[in-house]
Design a protein around this motif. Structure first.
Motif, PDB file in Angstrom:
ATOM      1  N   TRP A   1       0.829  -1.210   0.000  1.00 19.46           N
ATOM      2  CA  TRP A   1       0.000   0.000   0.000  1.00 19.46           C
ATOM      3  C   TRP A   1       0.864   1.261   0.000  1.00 19.46           C
ATOM      4  O   TRP A   1       0.482   2.270  -0.594  1.00 19.46           O
ATOM      5  N   LEU A   2       2.023   1.204   0.630  1.00 23.15           N
ATOM      6  CA  LEU A   2       2.950   2.336   0.555  1.00 23.15           C
ATOM      7  C   LEU A   2       3.405   2.541  -0.891  1.00 23.15           C
ATOM      8  O   LEU A   2       3.435   3.673  -1.393  1.00 23.15           O
ATOM      9  N   ILE A   3       3.734   1.443  -1.569  1.00 25.12           N
ATOM     10  CA  ILE A   3       4.146   1.521  -2.977  1.00 25.12           C
ATOM     11  C   ILE A   3       3.007   2.076  -3.827  1.00 25.12           C
ATOM     12  O   ILE A   3       3.210   2.964  -4.663  1.00 25.12           O
ATOM     13  N   ILE A   4       1.791   1.573  -3.611  1.00 22.52           N
ATOM     14  CA  ILE A   4       0.637   2.065  -4.369  1.00 22.52           C
ATOM     15  C   ILE A   4       0.442   3.557  -4.117  1.00 22.52           C
ATOM     16  O   ILE A   4       0.203   4.330  -5.051  1.00 22.52           O
ATOM     17  N   THR A   5       0.543   3.969  -2.870  1.00 21.31           N
ATOM     18  CA  THR A   5       0.388   5.389  -2.525  1.00 21.31           C
ATOM     19  C   THR A   5       1.435   6.236  -3.241  1.00 21.31           C
ATOM     20  O   THR A   5       1.120   7.307  -3.780  1.00 21.31           O
ATOM     21  N   LEU A   6       2.669   5.763  -3.257  1.00 22.93           N
ATOM     22  CA  LEU A   6       3.727   6.490  -3.958  1.00 22.93           C
ATOM     23  C   LEU A   6       3.443   6.551  -5.460  1.00 22.93           C
ATOM     24  O   LEU A   6       3.655   7.584  -6.104  1.00 22.93           O
ATOM     25  N   GLU A   7       2.952   5.448  -6.023  1.00 19.00           N
ATOM     26  CA  GLU A   7       2.658   5.433  -7.454  1.00 19.00           C
ATOM     27  C   GLU A   7       1.489   6.365  -7.794  1.00 19.00           C
ATOM     28  O   GLU A   7       1.518   7.043  -8.823  1.00 19.00           O
ATOM     29  N   VAL A   8       0.489   6.398  -6.944  1.00 19.52           N
ATOM     30  CA  VAL A   8      -0.628   7.333  -7.155  1.00 19.52           C
ATOM     31  C   VAL A   8      -0.107   8.768  -7.058  1.00 19.52           C
ATOM     32  O   VAL A   8      -0.431   9.618  -7.903  1.00 19.52           O
ATOM     33  N   THR A   9       0.713   9.039  -6.063  1.00 23.63           N
ATOM     34  CA  THR A   9       1.264  10.386  -5.871  1.00 23.63           C
ATOM     35  C   THR A   9       2.104  10.798  -7.074  1.00 23.63           C
ATOM     36  O   THR A   9       1.961  11.919  -7.590  1.00 23.63           O
ATOM     37  N   TYR A  10       2.979   9.907  -7.524  1.00 26.58           N
ATOM     38  CA  TYR A  10       3.814  10.201  -8.696  1.00 26.58           C
ATOM     39  C   TYR A  10       2.938  10.505  -9.910  1.00 26.58           C
ATOM     40  O   TYR A  10       3.166  11.476 -10.638  1.00 26.58           O
ATOM     41  N   THR A  11       1.911   9.695 -10.113  1.00 27.37           N
ATOM     42  CA  THR A  11       1.038   9.870 -11.274  1.00 27.37           C
ATOM     43  C   THR A  11       0.267  11.182 -11.195  1.00 27.37           C
ATOM     44  O   THR A  11       0.185  11.913 -12.191  1.00 27.37           O
ATOM     45  N   VAL A  12      -0.269  11.496 -10.035  1.00 25.16           N
ATOM     46  CA  VAL A  12      -1.026  12.742  -9.877  1.00 25.16           C
ATOM     47  C   VAL A  12      -0.127  13.949 -10.133  1.00 25.16           C
ATOM     48  O   VAL A  12      -0.506  14.886 -10.851  1.00 25.16           O
ATOM     49  N   TYR A  13       1.082  13.932  -9.572  1.00 25.69           N
ATOM     50  CA  TYR A  13       2.001  15.047  -9.808  1.00 25.69           C
ATOM     51  C   TYR A  13       2.370  15.160 -11.288  1.00 25.69           C
ATOM     52  O   TYR A  13       2.440  16.265 -11.841  1.00 25.69           O
ATOM     53  N   CYS A  14       2.609  14.025 -11.939  1.00 26.22           N
ATOM     54  CA  CYS A  14       2.950  14.072 -13.364  1.00 26.22           C
ATOM     55  C   CYS A  14       1.778  14.576 -14.195  1.00 26.22           C
ATOM     56  O   CYS A  14       1.968  15.354 -15.140  1.00 26.22           O
ATOM     57  N   LEU A  15       0.569  14.140 -13.857  1.00 25.88           N
ATOM     58  CA  LEU A  15      -0.616  14.640 -14.566  1.00 25.88           C
ATOM     59  C   LEU A  15      -0.787  16.145 -14.362  1.00 25.88           C
ATOM     60  O   LEU A  15      -1.050  16.885 -15.320  1.00 25.88           O
ATOM     61  N   MET A  16      -0.625  16.593 -13.118  1.00 29.62           N
ATOM     62  CA  MET A  16      -0.729  18.030 -12.848  1.00 29.62           C
ATOM     63  C   MET A  16       0.385  18.788 -13.566  1.00 29.62           C
ATOM     64  O   MET A  16       0.169  19.886 -14.087  1.00 29.62           O
ATOM     65  N   GLY A  17       1.581  18.194 -13.599  1.00 28.43           N
ATOM     66  CA  GLY A  17       2.700  18.818 -14.308  1.00 28.43           C
ATOM     67  C   GLY A  17       2.435  18.925 -15.797  1.00 28.43           C
ATOM     68  O   GLY A  17       2.717  19.960 -16.414  1.00 28.43           O
ATOM     69  N   THR A  18       1.885  17.861 -16.371  1.00 29.62           N
ATOM     70  CA  THR A  18       1.538  17.882 -17.789  1.00 29.62           C
ATOM     71  C   THR A  18       0.523  18.987 -18.063  1.00 29.62           C
ATOM     72  O   THR A  18       0.665  19.767 -19.014  1.00 29.62           O
ATOM     73  N   TYR A  19      -0.485  19.064 -17.209  1.00 29.09           N
ATOM     74  CA  TYR A  19      -1.517  20.095 -17.360  1.00 29.09           C
ATOM     75  C   TYR A  19      -0.915  21.497 -17.247  1.00 29.09           C
ATOM     76  O   TYR A  19      -1.227  22.384 -18.052  1.00 29.09           O
ATOM     77  N   GLN A  20      -0.060  21.709 -16.249  1.00 31.35           N
ATOM     78  CA  GLN A  20       0.543  23.034 -16.049  1.00 31.35           C
ATOM     79  C   GLN A  20       1.420  23.427 -17.242  1.00 31.35           C
ATOM     80  O   GLN A  20       1.414  24.582 -17.674  1.00 31.35           O
ATOM     81  N   LEU A  21       2.189  22.463 -17.750  1.00 36.24           N
ATOM     82  CA  LEU A  21       3.020  22.763 -18.916  1.00 36.24           C
ATOM     83  C   LEU A  21       2.146  23.112 -20.117  1.00 36.24           C
ATOM     84  O   LEU A  21       2.415  24.075 -20.836  1.00 36.24           O
ATOM     85  N   PHE A  22       1.098  22.315 -20.328  1.00 35.80           N
ATOM     86  CA  PHE A  22       0.200  22.572 -21.456  1.00 35.80           C
ATOM     87  C   PHE A  22      -0.493  23.924 -21.310  1.00 35.80           C
ATOM     88  O   PHE A  22      -0.609  24.677 -22.276  1.00 35.80           O
ATOM     89  N   ARG A  23      -0.931  24.219 -20.096  1.00 37.21           N
ATOM     90  CA  ARG A  23      -1.618  25.482 -19.832  1.00 37.21           C
ATOM     91  C   ARG A  23      -0.715  26.694 -20.104  1.00 37.21           C
ATOM     92  O   ARG A  23      -1.181  27.761 -20.478  1.00 37.21           O
ATOM     93  N   ASN A  24       0.574  26.513 -19.895  1.00 41.75           N
ATOM     94  CA  ASN A  24       1.531  27.613 -20.049  1.00 41.75           C
ATOM     95  C   ASN A  24       2.364  27.504 -21.320  1.00 41.75           C
ATOM     96  O   ASN A  24       3.419  28.136 -21.428  1.00 41.75           O
ATOM     97  N   ILE A  25       1.903  26.731 -22.269  1.00 42.31           N
ATOM     98  CA  ILE A  25       2.698  26.468 -23.471  1.00 42.31           C
ATOM     99  C   ILE A  25       3.010  27.728 -24.277  1.00 42.31           C
ATOM    100  O   ILE A  25       4.044  27.834 -24.911  1.00 42.31           O
ATOM    101  N   HIS A  26       2.131  28.713 -24.197  1.00 41.45           N
ATOM    102  CA  HIS A  26       2.350  29.962 -24.938  1.00 41.45           C
ATOM    103  C   HIS A  26       2.764  31.112 -24.013  1.00 41.45           C
ATOM    104  O   HIS A  26       2.840  32.260 -24.459  1.00 41.45           O
TER     105      HIS A  26
END
Length: 169
Positions: free
Chosen positions: A74-99
């Motif tokens: 469950w610790l591993i799953i929690t870390l994987e969820v956290t990593y994924t959420v941060y990467c998704l938010m990062g992708t969104y932030q980069l896309f939002r600021n692309i211009h």
């Protein structure tokens, strides 16, 4: 294609590559939640060291408690969820600021960087360092994810370097 500048292509490539690693995270999360038993079995075998060459000098390292297996998984799953959420938010932030300005685009990389660092912690520190060096995962014929984890790290580490580079103008 001629209307895109190299700078724009670099920005888009950072967004696209972050989307790739986010998609990977989503698939891993899906697998962990829909096939908990199989993935749990993997974690339990690695921690128990029951499929590695039994060596008295290293067998004291084994964790044989099913309760601890579940907690660690469950610790591993929690870390994987956290990593994924941060990467998704990062992708969104980069896309939002692309211009946006170079400074604003660079500042939008924060979530991506944090997500990739968490991912490297999971796949390098947890699997390659702890799994291989402490629990001898690489000695198991059946429950060995060393190469799988290495391939992920081989994508994540250069991606982290590429994303963090401030080459946009």
């Amino acid at each position: 294609m001629n209307h895109l500048t190299t700078d724009q292509i670099i920005r888009y490539s950072k967004v696209i590559l972050m989307a790739y690693i986010s998609f990977f995270g989503l698939l891993v999360m899906y697998s962990n939640f829909t096939d908990y038993a199989t993935n749990y079995e993997y974690v339990a075998h690695v921690l128990s060291m029951d499929t590695t060459q039994n060596n008295e000098k290293t067998s004291y390292r084994a964790i044989t408690s099913p309760l601890l297996h579940h907690r660690i998984y469950w610790l591993i799953i929690t870390l994987e969820v956290t990593y994924t959420v941060y990467c998704l938010m990062g992708t969104y932030q980069l896309f939002r600021n692309i211009h946006a300005s170079a400074k604003k685009f660079h500042e939008a990389k924060k979530f991506s960087i944090i997500g990739l660092l968490i991912g490297l912690f999971i796949y390098y520190v947890c699997l390659q360092v702890v799994g291989v060096e402490w629990f001898n995962m690489d000695k198991s014929q059946t429950w060995n994810a060393k190469d799988w984890a290495r391939h992920i790290v081989d994508f994540m580490l250069p991606l982290l370097m590429y994303v963090t580079l401030k080459i946009e103008r």
